[in-house]
Design an enzyme around this catalytic site. Structure first.
Site, PDB file in Angstrom:
ATOM      1  N   CYS A  64       0.878  -1.167   0.000  1.00 51.80           N
ATOM      2  CA  CYS A  64       0.000   0.000   0.000  1.00 51.80           C
ATOM      3  C   CYS A  64       0.919   1.221   0.000  1.00 51.80           C
ATOM      4  O   CYS A  64       2.047   1.128  -0.463  1.00 51.80           O
ATOM      5  CB  CYS A  64      -0.937  -0.027   1.209  1.00 51.80           C
ATOM      6  N   HIS A  65       0.472   2.330   0.524  1.00 60.67           N
ATOM      7  CA  HIS A  65       1.316   3.530   0.524  1.00 60.67           C
ATOM      8  C   HIS A  65       2.384   3.481   1.620  1.00 60.67           C
ATOM      9  O   HIS A  65       3.561   3.664   1.365  1.00 60.67           O
ATOM     10  CB  HIS A  65       0.462   4.790   0.665  1.00 60.67           C
TER      11      HIS A  65
END
Length: 101
Positions: A64-65
């Site tokens: 994810c980020h």
């Protein structure tokens, strides 16, 4: 523990392998702006059943980020017959080439 953390230096060895799937859990827009080569996009908020998409792969790499969503997704995959990895620090820790869609 039923999943492992992976560092950005080890990501490239999973790109292009038939036994591996790389899953980008960010939004479609974030994915389109740049993702790890070969990654598929399954936004975590929409991926009720991520396990359905990753069946048949021996290695599952999630990112994810920042890394927190991929940890939750890795826990969600408890019991799948695969080695599940979460990218430590998320995409912001990856310094390899990104692909735009």
């Amino acid at each position: 523990m039923y999943f492992e953390m992976i560092r950005m230096n080890d990501v490239d060895k999973f790109i292009g392998r038939n036994d591996s799937i790389i899953v980008d859990l960010r939004s479609q827009e974030e994915y389109n702006n740049g993702h790890i080569p070969g990654a598929i996009n399954i936004p975590y908020e929409q991926g009720d059943n991520i396990a359905m998409y990753v069946q048949g792969y021996y290695y599952i790499l999630l990112y994810c980020h920042k890394g927190s969503i991929s940890l939750m997704a890795a826990r969600d995959l408890y019991g799948v017959n695969a080695v599940v990895y979460s990218l430590c620090g998320g995409l912001r820790s990856y310094y390899g080439r990104l692909v735009r869609s």
